[in-house]
Write a protein that holds these residues in place. Structure first.
Motif, mmCIF file in Angstrom:
data_model
loop_
_atom_site.group_PDB
_atom_site.id
_atom_site.type_symbol
_atom_site.label_atom_id
_atom_site.label_comp_id
_atom_site.label_asym_id
_atom_site.label_seq_id
_atom_site.Cartn_x
_atom_site.Cartn_y
_atom_site.Cartn_z
ATOM 1 N N GLN A 90 0.904 -1.430 -0.080
ATOM 2 C CA GLN A 90 0.040 0.217 -0.041
ATOM 3 C C GLN A 90 0.841 1.217 -0.033
ATOM 4 O OE1 GLN A 90 -3.433 -0.039 -0.202
ATOM 5 N NE2 GLN A 90 -3.687 -2.142 0.238
ATOM 6 N N TYR A 91 2.058 1.197 0.790
ATOM 7 C CA TYR A 91 2.908 2.514 0.688
ATOM 8 C C TYR A 91 3.538 2.629 -0.373
ATOM 9 C CZ TYR A 91 6.627 5.470 2.278
ATOM 10 O OH TYR A 91 7.529 6.382 2.209
ATOM 11 N N ASP A 92 4.231 1.790 -1.197
ATOM 12 C CA ASP A 92 4.587 1.560 -2.351
ATOM 13 C C ASP A 92 3.725 2.315 -3.456
ATOM 14 O OD1 ASP A 92 6.882 0.577 -1.401
ATOM 15 O OD2 ASP A 92 6.850 -1.363 -2.253
ATOM 16 N N GLN A 93 2.274 1.796 -3.344
ATOM 17 C CA GLN A 93 1.492 2.502 -4.427
ATOM 18 C C GLN A 93 0.983 3.951 -4.029
ATOM 19 O OE1 GLN A 93 -1.973 0.026 -4.610
ATOM 20 N NE2 GLN A 93 -2.668 1.040 -6.500
ATOM 21 N N PHE A 94 0.815 4.275 -2.711
ATOM 22 C CA PHE A 94 0.045 5.384 -2.532
ATOM 23 C C PHE A 94 1.061 6.688 -1.435
ATOM 24 C CE2 PHE A 94 -3.401 2.342 -2.661
ATOM 25 C CZ PHE A 94 -4.120 2.894 -3.678
ATOM 26 N N GLY A 95 2.239 5.853 -1.192
ATOM 27 C CA GLY A 95 3.223 6.786 -0.353
ATOM 28 C C GLY A 95 2.466 7.135 1.194
ATOM 29 N N HIS A 96 2.683 8.259 1.577
ATOM 30 C CA HIS A 96 2.416 8.493 3.069
ATOM 31 C C HIS A 96 0.864 8.829 3.030
ATOM 32 C CE1 HIS A 96 5.959 8.440 5.110
ATOM 33 N NE2 HIS A 96 6.542 9.432 4.275
ATOM 34 N N ALA A 97 0.083 8.846 1.993
ATOM 35 C CA ALA A 97 -1.267 8.938 1.921
ATOM 36 C C ALA A 97 -1.825 7.533 2.568
ATOM 37 C CB ALA A 97 -2.041 9.032 0.381
ATOM 38 N N GLY A 156 -11.517 7.853 -2.746
ATOM 39 C CA GLY A 156 -10.394 7.220 -3.716
ATOM 40 C C GLY A 156 -9.959 5.678 -2.971
ATOM 41 N N VAL A 157 -10.727 5.325 -2.083
ATOM 42 C CA VAL A 157 -10.211 3.801 -1.682
ATOM 43 C C VAL A 157 -10.352 2.915 -2.663
ATOM 44 C CG1 VAL A 157 -10.313 4.627 0.962
ATOM 45 C CG2 VAL A 157 -12.178 3.362 -0.380
ATOM 46 N N ALA A 158 -9.697 1.754 -2.770
ATOM 47 C CA ALA A 158 -9.921 0.735 -3.588
ATOM 48 C C ALA A 158 -10.086 -0.778 -2.827
ATOM 49 C CB ALA A 158 -8.981 0.437 -4.802
ATOM 50 N N ALA A 159 -10.870 -1.765 -3.660
ATOM 51 C CA ALA A 159 -10.941 -2.878 -3.115
ATOM 52 C C ALA A 159 -9.317 -3.340 -2.720
ATOM 53 C CB ALA A 159 -11.372 -3.931 -3.817
ATOM 54 N N GLY A 160 -9.266 -3.826 -1.496
ATOM 55 C CA GLY A 160 -8.209 -4.220 -0.880
ATOM 56 C C GLY A 160 -7.286 -3.392 0.043
ATOM 57 N N ASN A 161 -7.683 -2.155 -0.052
ATOM 58 C CA ASN A 161 -6.994 -1.127 0.871
ATOM 59 C C ASN A 161 -7.670 -1.305 2.164
ATOM 60 O OD1 ASN A 161 -7.498 1.773 -1.401
ATOM 61 N ND2 ASN A 161 -5.783 0.326 -1.142
ATOM 62 N N TYR A 162 -7.072 -1.113 3.272
ATOM 63 C CA TYR A 162 -7.676 -1.203 4.693
ATOM 64 C C TYR A 162 -7.207 -0.127 5.545
ATOM 65 C CZ TYR A 162 -2.860 -2.733 5.800
ATOM 66 O OH TYR A 162 -1.491 -2.858 5.868
ATOM 67 N N MET A 163 -7.882 0.058 6.522
ATOM 68 C CA MET A 163 -7.748 1.292 7.713
ATOM 69 C C MET A 163 -7.606 0.591 8.961
ATOM 70 S SD MET A 163 -10.449 4.221 8.383
ATOM 71 C CE MET A 163 -10.129 5.048 6.852
ATOM 72 N N THR A 164 -6.640 1.093 9.832
ATOM 73 C CA THR A 164 -6.555 0.758 11.037
ATOM 74 C C THR A 164 -7.044 1.652 12.060
ATOM 75 O OG1 THR A 164 -4.507 -0.875 10.467
ATOM 76 C CG2 THR A 164 -4.974 -0.266 12.940
ATOM 77 N N LEU A 165 -8.079 1.181 12.963
ATOM 78 C CA LEU A 165 -8.543 2.127 14.025
ATOM 79 C C LEU A 165 -8.247 1.810 15.289
ATOM 80 C CD1 LEU A 165 -12.430 2.428 12.947
ATOM 81 C CD2 LEU A 165 -10.309 3.836 12.154
ATOM 82 N N ARG A 166 -7.094 2.752 15.903
ATOM 83 C CA ARG A 166 -6.387 2.471 16.824
ATOM 84 C C ARG A 166 -7.294 2.366 17.996
ATOM 85 N NH1 ARG A 166 -0.869 2.974 17.145
ATOM 86 N NH2 ARG A 166 -0.062 2.034 15.023
ATOM 87 N N GLY A 167 -6.964 1.034 18.928
ATOM 88 C CA GLY A 167 -7.598 1.231 20.204
ATOM 89 C C GLY A 167 -9.491 0.731 20.296
ATOM 90 N N GLU A 168 -9.626 0.145 18.922
ATOM 91 C CA GLU A 168 -10.999 0.014 18.671
ATOM 92 C C GLU A 168 -11.231 -1.478 18.372
ATOM 93 O OE1 GLU A 168 -13.565 1.611 19.208
ATOM 94 O OE2 GLU A 168 -12.993 3.889 18.729
ATOM 95 N N GLY A 169 -10.222 -2.478 18.819
ATOM 96 C CA GLY A 169 -10.492 -3.665 18.694
ATOM 97 C C GLY A 169 -11.069 -4.433 20.237
ATOM 98 N N PHE A 225 -21.446 1.722 -13.969
ATOM 99 C CA PHE A 225 -20.182 1.985 -14.067
ATOM 100 C C PHE A 225 -19.134 0.912 -13.680
ATOM 101 C CE2 PHE A 225 -22.186 6.151 -12.838
ATOM 102 C CZ PHE A 225 -21.832 6.708 -14.062
ATOM 103 N N THR A 226 -17.963 0.790 -14.592
ATOM 104 C CA THR A 226 -16.694 0.134 -14.318
ATOM 105 C C THR A 226 -15.701 1.003 -14.032
ATOM 106 O OG1 THR A 226 -17.442 -1.546 -15.937
ATOM 107 C CG2 THR A 226 -15.159 -1.445 -15.246
ATOM 108 N N ARG A 227 -14.947 0.688 -12.886
ATOM 109 C CA ARG A 227 -13.722 1.445 -12.329
ATOM 110 C C ARG A 227 -12.460 1.098 -13.062
ATOM 111 N NH1 ARG A 227 -11.991 2.535 -5.987
ATOM 112 N NH2 ARG A 227 -10.145 3.857 -6.460
ATOM 113 N N HIS A 228 -11.719 2.060 -13.367
ATOM 114 C CA HIS A 228 -10.619 1.843 -13.870
ATOM 115 C C HIS A 228 -9.385 2.760 -13.458
ATOM 116 C CE1 HIS A 228 -7.276 0.424 -17.043
ATOM 117 N NE2 HIS A 228 -7.037 1.730 -17.009
ATOM 118 N N GLY A 229 -8.902 2.573 -12.044
ATOM 119 C CA GLY A 229 -8.022 3.348 -11.261
ATOM 120 C C GLY A 229 -9.048 4.511 -10.761
ATOM 121 N N GLY A 272 -11.887 10.509 -6.697
ATOM 122 C CA GLY A 272 -10.947 11.153 -6.305
ATOM 123 C C GLY A 272 -9.557 10.321 -6.274
ATOM 124 N N GLU A 273 -8.401 10.760 -6.416
ATOM 125 C CA GLU A 273 -7.092 10.093 -6.095
ATOM 126 C C GLU A 273 -6.762 10.054 -4.748
ATOM 127 O OE1 GLU A 273 -5.062 8.481 -8.006
ATOM 128 O OE2 GLU A 273 -5.444 9.163 -10.136
#
Length: 376
Positions: free
Chosen positions: A64-71, A234-247, A271-275, A326-327
């Motif tokens: 994910q980092y290689d693809q999106f950087g610090h975003a 701009g999120v895509a299938a396979g992206n994920y988000m970590t919510l701290r302290g919510e487990g 619609f079909t998504r392409h990026g 959105g990117e």
């Protein structure tokens, strides 16, 4: 502004797992707070190295980092991809020490080199993983979703202590109250101490003499919770988000784990998504194609007008600027691509047939078939 994680560890982008661990270990040993007491600069470098290692040493986070950087890690505190992909919008010293412990068996510099007494590390609650499906309209603009999770929460009867009211905890005999158990190993490079959480007391250093009857001394019970998730555009299938302290809550009042939300996309009607772009196919009549016309087409934010140029051919693609998604990296909008299909009439009444015959005769000669090579 954050430095590139590869730069932090002094690595090239294609560095292997062993190189990443070696580079992190070198920096962690140099800047560890136990070796640099009161040195805020060293502490920041220690945290920076741990944050970089936590991402690059995890194959999913690294991709994910290689693809999106610090975003991929900084899209908003408490959520976004900073509560984010790996959750580092608020990466602090305790996180850095935990990373050090998970990588090398102890958070204490002295323990790592075979000396010192270390500190207690109570068993942290386990992480939870959930899937969240989104429609393209939600992905286009970003959305706040509320999800229901079943997790371990603090026991109401004992307030998470694990003991009956009035009962007092006693010192754990397995770890002598330290909350840790040690294993010493020797090699050609010296003595290493692996420190782990005591399984008897869960890292608290204490055991419950009269366990709570509601939770059996664990300090936790299963409960349902409603969690808000702020999904950036701009999120895509396979992206994920970590919510701290919510487990899950940890046993007997120890720290919570995290909630990891994996994103997926629902199939769209049109619609079909392409990026960041979206593609739609629109069928027009023969007369619309020949004469040109302004038509109305659906977009992710409602209907919009599209000008069909006269003489357009079937298969041509028209572009509607900034009507896509959105990117994630920079927020810029993709485009909506409209593929045109010209509908040829299959049944003609006598009047329509005469009109086409007249049209054909105005060419001055009989229409010829054109043959072209197909480019694959």
């Amino acid at each position: 502004m954050k430095r590139d994680y590869y730069e932090v560890l002094g690595l090239e982008k294609g560095a292997g797992e062993a190189e990443i661990k070696k580079a992190y270990r070198k920096l962690a040993m140099k800047h560890h707070p136990d070796k640099n007491p009161g040195d805020k600069n060293a502490e920041e470098k220690f945290k920076e190295a741990a944050e970089a290692y936590s991402v690059l040493n995890d194959s999913q986070k690294r991709a994910q980092y290689d693809q999106f950087g610090h975003a991929a890690t900084d899209a908003g505190a408490g959520g976004g991809f900073g509560g984010g992909f790996g959750g580092f919008a608020d990466f602090d010293l305790s996180d850095a020490l935990r990373t050090f412990m998970e990588g090398f068996g102890s958070s204490s510099f002295d323990d790592f080199f075979g000396g010192g007494t270390g500190s207690r590390h109570r068993s942290r609650g386990t992480d939870l993983k959930v899937s969240l499906k989104l429609i393209l309209e939600e992905i286009a603009e970003g959305v706040t979703k509320t999800i229901k999770v079943n997790r371990m929460d603090s026991c109401d009867s004992c307030n998470g202590t694990g003991g009956e009211k009035g009962s007092m905890p006693t010192r754990c005999t397995s770890c002598e109250g330290s909350g840790q158990v040690r294993q010493i190993s020797r090699s050609l490079f010296g003595q290493f101490v692996n420190v782990g959480v005591c399984s008897n007391c869960g890292g608290s250093g204490e055991v419950i003499s009269k366990p709570c009857r509601s939770c059996g001394g664990d300090g936790r019970r299963k409960k349902s919770a409603q969690i808000k998730v702020n999904v950036p555009a701009g999120v895509a299938a396979g992206n994920y988000m970590t919510l701290r302290g919510e487990g899950n809550a940890g046993p007997r009042g120890s720290d919570r784990g995290d909630l990891v939300v994996f994103f997926d996309e629902k199939e769209h009607k049109y619609f079909t998504r392409h990026g960041a772009d979206i593609i739609i196919e629109v069928e027009i009549s023969f007369s619309q194609a020949a004469l040109g016309e302004k038509i109305e087409v659906p977009t992710l934010t409602g209907s919009a007008n599209l000008s069909i140029p006269a003489g357009i051919q079937s298969g041509q693609v028209l572009r509607m600027r900034s009507k896509g998604l959105g990117e994630l990296r920079d927020g810029r909008k993709g485009d909506q691509l409209v593929k045109i299909q010209v509908s040829t009439p299959t049944k003609l009444n006598s009047s329509q047939k005469k009109l086409f015959e007249q049209l054909s005769s105005t060419n001055g000669r009989k229409d010829k078939t054109k043959v072209r090579k197909v480019q694959l």
